[in-house]
Write a protein that holds these residues in place. Structure first.
Motif, mmCIF file in Angstrom:
data_model
loop_
_atom_site.group_PDB
_atom_site.id
_atom_site.type_symbol
_atom_site.label_atom_id
_atom_site.label_comp_id
_atom_site.label_asym_id
_atom_site.label_seq_id
_atom_site.Cartn_x
_atom_site.Cartn_y
_atom_site.Cartn_z
ATOM 1 N N ARG A 44 0.731 -1.139 0.165
ATOM 2 C CA ARG A 44 -0.147 -0.191 0.074
ATOM 3 C C ARG A 44 0.735 1.306 -0.136
ATOM 4 O O ARG A 44 0.422 2.496 0.248
ATOM 5 C CB ARG A 44 -1.150 0.044 1.215
ATOM 6 C CG ARG A 44 -1.728 -1.285 1.365
ATOM 7 C CD ARG A 44 -2.417 -1.443 0.129
ATOM 8 N NE ARG A 44 -3.518 -0.645 -0.403
ATOM 9 C CZ ARG A 44 -4.207 -0.426 -1.322
ATOM 10 N NH1 ARG A 44 -4.174 -1.636 -2.150
ATOM 11 N NH2 ARG A 44 -4.898 0.465 -1.950
ATOM 12 N N ASP A 203 -16.328 -6.872 5.416
ATOM 13 C CA ASP A 203 -15.338 -6.531 4.473
ATOM 14 C C ASP A 203 -16.011 -5.445 3.527
ATOM 15 O O ASP A 203 -15.668 -5.050 2.429
ATOM 16 C CB ASP A 203 -14.686 -7.490 3.527
ATOM 17 C CG ASP A 203 -13.222 -7.085 3.051
ATOM 18 O OD1 ASP A 203 -12.674 -6.146 3.569
ATOM 19 O OD2 ASP A 203 -13.249 -7.737 1.942
ATOM 20 N N GLN A 208 -11.575 4.562 2.167
ATOM 21 C CA GLN A 208 -10.041 4.152 1.890
ATOM 22 C C GLN A 208 -9.641 5.315 1.016
ATOM 23 O O GLN A 208 -9.951 5.877 0.036
ATOM 24 C CB GLN A 208 -10.104 2.929 0.847
ATOM 25 C CG GLN A 208 -8.907 2.639 0.481
ATOM 26 C CD GLN A 208 -8.764 1.336 -0.186
ATOM 27 O OE1 GLN A 208 -7.731 0.752 -0.729
ATOM 28 N NE2 GLN A 208 -9.995 0.830 -0.785
ATOM 29 N N TRP A 229 -7.031 -0.927 8.341
ATOM 30 C CA TRP A 229 -5.762 -1.376 7.607
ATOM 31 C C TRP A 229 -4.999 -0.210 7.323
ATOM 32 O O TRP A 229 -5.624 0.577 6.508
ATOM 33 C CB TRP A 229 -6.436 -2.062 6.291
ATOM 34 C CG TRP A 229 -4.993 -2.779 5.667
ATOM 35 C CD1 TRP A 229 -3.794 -2.770 5.834
ATOM 36 C CD2 TRP A 229 -5.103 -3.254 4.132
ATOM 37 N NE1 TRP A 229 -2.937 -3.285 4.783
ATOM 38 C CE2 TRP A 229 -3.840 -3.598 3.840
ATOM 39 C CE3 TRP A 229 -6.404 -3.526 3.543
ATOM 40 C CZ2 TRP A 229 -3.561 -4.383 2.488
ATOM 41 C CZ3 TRP A 229 -6.129 -4.244 2.362
ATOM 42 C CH2 TRP A 229 -4.772 -4.686 1.849
ATOM 43 N N THR A 230 -3.899 -0.083 7.610
ATOM 44 C CA THR A 230 -3.135 1.098 7.304
ATOM 45 C C THR A 230 -1.493 0.519 7.752
ATOM 46 O O THR A 230 -1.284 -0.232 8.361
ATOM 47 C CB THR A 230 -3.255 2.134 8.277
ATOM 48 O OG1 THR A 230 -2.432 3.370 8.106
ATOM 49 C CG2 THR A 230 -3.121 1.950 9.705
ATOM 50 N N ILE A 254 2.654 -2.196 9.080
ATOM 51 C CA ILE A 254 1.581 -2.531 8.607
ATOM 52 C C ILE A 254 0.743 -3.348 9.481
ATOM 53 O O ILE A 254 0.864 -4.201 10.138
ATOM 54 C CB ILE A 254 1.763 -3.589 7.153
ATOM 55 C CG1 ILE A 254 2.507 -2.914 6.140
ATOM 56 C CG2 ILE A 254 0.165 -3.933 6.742
ATOM 57 C CD1 ILE A 254 2.679 -3.700 5.017
ATOM 58 N N ARG A 256 -3.308 -4.513 9.832
ATOM 59 C CA ARG A 256 -4.671 -5.102 9.279
ATOM 60 C C ARG A 256 -5.543 -5.915 9.982
ATOM 61 O O ARG A 256 -5.150 -6.671 11.154
ATOM 62 C CB ARG A 256 -4.112 -5.794 8.064
ATOM 63 C CG ARG A 256 -5.186 -6.263 7.168
ATOM 64 C CD ARG A 256 -4.490 -6.843 5.889
ATOM 65 N NE ARG A 256 -5.465 -6.962 4.686
ATOM 66 C CZ ARG A 256 -5.378 -7.712 3.600
ATOM 67 N NH1 ARG A 256 -3.999 -7.758 3.298
ATOM 68 N NH2 ARG A 256 -6.417 -7.991 2.778
ATOM 69 N N ASP A 257 -6.606 -5.680 9.918
ATOM 70 C CA ASP A 257 -7.917 -6.372 10.403
ATOM 71 C C ASP A 257 -7.691 -6.273 12.125
ATOM 72 O O ASP A 257 -7.993 -7.580 12.677
ATOM 73 C CB ASP A 257 -7.501 -8.056 10.255
ATOM 74 C CG ASP A 257 -7.811 -8.224 8.668
ATOM 75 O OD1 ASP A 257 -8.348 -7.665 7.932
ATOM 76 O OD2 ASP A 257 -7.297 -9.327 8.364
#
Length: 280
Positions: A44, A203, A208, A229-230, A254, A256-257
Motif C-alpha cells: 500500500r 469486508d 479508503q 488497515w494501514t 502494517i 490489518r484486521d
C-alpha cells in the motif's frame, strides 16, 4: 579488497560496502521478478514513493518517518533485515542533512564579501525581534479567544473545552476511562497523506484514502465490527465521544484486521494500562 600502488608499493585498502538502501531494495525486487505496481499492491506504499526510495532521494518524501517506515515495510516484503535497512536509512538521512548544513545556500566558506555589514545585521536582528513580538501578541489573542486552531501537546491537538480533538495530555473529565463503550469513535490523521482503509466485519468498505493532516473520520455508529488497515497506525489520534484513547501503535508498520469499535479500543487501553503496571 582493493590494492593501491603507492611509491611502488602495494597497499591493501578495505573496500567499503557502497550499495545504498534504494539499490538493495531495487535489486531484491528485480531478483524476485516483481514490478513496482505489485509492491504497491502488497504494501500500500504509493508507487511514486517507491520510486523515490529506490533512487535514494529520501528528502522528496513527506517526512523522515515516511522514509524510515516505508523502507522498512519494503524491506520486510523483500525478506531483508528491516531493522538494518531502517538504520541505513537513518544514516543516509543524517549524511545528507549534514551535507546541507555545512555550507549555507548562496554563501561560500570564508567569502567575507558575501557577509552582511554590521549595520545590516543589527537592522535584521531588530526586525526579527519586532516580528516575534507581533506574532506572540497575535497568537495570544487568537488562541485565547478560542477562534484559532487547538495548540499541540506532543503530536496531538488539545482543546480547552475537551472537544473531539482533545490530546493525549487531557486529564480528569477528559480521561480515556470516561468514554463510553458504545460511543462515537473518531480517527484524526496527524500527518499528511496517511493511507488507511476502514471496513466492517463483512469486508464492506467504510473509507479508503490518503487522509490529510488534521482530517477526521467518524466510524459509522451502525458499522458491524469496524476494522482498520494501514501502514501508519502511529499517525492517528483516536477519540471516543471526544475523550482521547491511546494510539493503536507508537511505531509505523502494517496493521490489518484490527478491531476499532469503541469497546475494542477501550479494551486495548485497559490492557495497555495493565501491562504498564508493575506487579506488586
Amino acid at each position: 579488497m582493493v590494492r593501491v600502488m603507492d611509491n611502488e608499493q602495494e597497499t591493501a585498502v578495505e573496500e567499503l560496502p557502497l550499495e545504498s538502501v534504494g539499490a538493495q531494495l531495487r535489486r531484491a525486487r528485480k531478483e524476485r521478478g516483481l514490478s513496482l505496481e505489485q509492491v504497491t499492491a502488497e504494501t500500500r506504499i504509493p508507487e511514486r514513493h517507491l520510486e523515490v526510495i529506490e533512487s535514494g532521494d529520501f528528502s522528496a518524501l513527506p517526512a523522515r518517518t515516511y522514509a524510515i517506515g516505508f523502507s522498512r515495510t519494503y524491506a520486510r516484503m523483500m525478506g531483508l533485515d528491516e531493522a538494518e535497512i531502517a538504520d541505513q536509512v537513518r544514516a543516509e538521512l543524517s549524511t545528507a542533512e549534514a551535507g546541507r548544513e555545512m555550507v549555507p545556500l548562496g554563501m561560500e566558506p570564508g567569502d567575507a564579501a558575501k557577509l552582511p555589514s554590521s549595520g545590516l545585521a543589527w537592522a535584521g536582528a531588530f526586525a526579527a525581534v519586532l516580528l516575534i513580538a507581533g506574532m506572540a501578541t497575535f497568537y495570544s489573542s487568537y488562541y485565547g479567544s478560542g477562534a484559532g486552531p487547538a495548540p499541540l501537546v506532543g503530536d496531538e491537538p488539545v482543546l480547552a473545552d475537551g472537544g473531539e480533538n482533545a490530546g493525549a495530555g487531557a486529564t480528569g473529565a477528559n480521561a480515556p476511562g470516561a468514554a463510553s463503550s458504545d460511543g462515537q469513535v473518531v480517527f484524526t490523521a496527524l500527518e499528511e497523506g496517511v493511507w488507511v482503509k476502514f471496513y466492517d466485519a463483512n469486508d464492506n468498505q467504510l473509507l479508503q484514502k490518503q487522509m490529510a493532516s488534521g482530517e477526521r473520520f467518524e466510524i459509522p455508529s451502525d458499522a458491524q465490527g469496524p476494522q482498520i488497515w494501514t501502514g501508519r497506525p502511529d499517525a492517528f489520534a483516536i477519540t471516543i465521544d471526544g475523550k482521547p484513547v491511546p494510539k493503536l501503535a507508537e511505531d509505523d508498520f502494517i496493521m490489518r484486521d484490527v478491531a476499532i469499535s469503541a469497546d475494542a479500543l477501550l479494551a486495548r487501553a485497559q490492557q495497555a494500562d495493565q501491562d504498564a503496571t508493575p506487579d506488586t
